[in-house]
Design an enzyme around this catalytic site. Structure first.
Site, short mmCIF file in Angstrom:
data_model
loop_
_atom_site.label_atom_id
_atom_site.label_comp_id
_atom_site.label_asym_id
_atom_site.label_seq_id
_atom_site.Cartn_x
_atom_site.Cartn_y
_atom_site.Cartn_z
N ARG A 1 3.67 -2.48 2.27
CA ARG A 1 3.09 -2.68 0.94
C ARG A 1 2.42 -1.44 0.39
O ARG A 1 2.23 -1.32 -0.82
CB ARG A 1 2.14 -3.88 0.95
CG ARG A 1 2.90 -5.19 1.14
CD ARG A 1 2.01 -6.37 1.23
NE ARG A 1 1.10 -6.23 2.37
CZ ARG A 1 0.42 -7.21 2.91
NH1 ARG A 1 0.52 -8.42 2.42
NH2 ARG A 1 -0.38 -7.01 3.93
N GLU B 1 -5.42 -4.61 18.70
CA GLU B 1 -6.28 -5.51 19.47
C GLU B 1 -5.62 -5.89 20.79
O GLU B 1 -6.27 -5.94 21.83
CB GLU B 1 -6.58 -6.77 18.64
CG GLU B 1 -7.63 -7.64 19.27
CD GLU B 1 -8.02 -8.81 18.38
OE1 GLU B 1 -8.79 -9.65 18.87
OE2 GLU B 1 -7.54 -8.89 17.24
#
Length: 171
Positions: free
Chosen positions: A59, A96
């Site tokens: 994006r 993560e």
């Protein structure tokens, strides 16, 4: 800014339970809102002599290309591995749970060029920190990292140069 923020819809439990996803496609699909967002972002950089705008997959391409056009700059794509056809510089970074890698063409930015990095959303800052490292190691002068929106509660800008972050909309 509230009129732009209000167009972005919340999608609960996407991509997984407990997450409220900020869906920017509603803003992008509304011509007047998209134009206003691009105008507001580009106005900040007029006169700053931007040579290249770096758009981050995927994006960031939408915002980066529009900014490059408005600023009379080139657009450079940062992509996931294997998507660019020529020689690339790779940067792996921690997520993560695991790692990810980004690539940029080695000849996309010349030493000393003034670069603006653009993406749609600043969340945890890991991806953008990797892009900043890539651009800096290529010898570019980082003008700023700009975002259409920022999720402030995730503190992503703490991973980026303190005076080099701008977010149009803050959640």
């Amino acid at each position: 800014m509230d009129e732009l923020k209000n167009i972005i819809r919340d999608i609960p439990d996407f991509p997984k339970k407990g997450i409220i996803f900020k869906d920017i496609t509603t803003l992008l699909a509304d011509a007047a809102s998209y134009q206003r967002m691009v105008d507001l972002l580009s106005h900040r950089y007029i006169g700053k002599k931007i040579d290249k705008v770096v758009g981050v997959e995927a994006r960031g391409f939408i915002i980066g290309a529009a900014l490059a056009y408005k600023l009379g700059a080139g657009i450079v794509l940062v992509r996931k591995p294997g998507k660019l056809p020529s020689e690339t510089f790779k940067k792996s970074y921690e997520l993560e749970y695991g790692t990810d890698t980004l690539e940029i063409h080695t000849d996309a930015i010349e030493k000393g060029e003034r670069v603006l990095i653009a993406d749609d959303l600043l969340a945890t800052g890991g991806t953008m920190a990797a892009v900043v490292d890539m651009v800096s190691s290529m010898g570019a002068e980082l003008v700023e990292c700009c975002f259409m929106a920022e999720l402030e509660f995730l503190n992503g800008k703490n991973k980026l140069p303190a005076d080099k972050v701008f977010s149009l909309l803050k959640f």
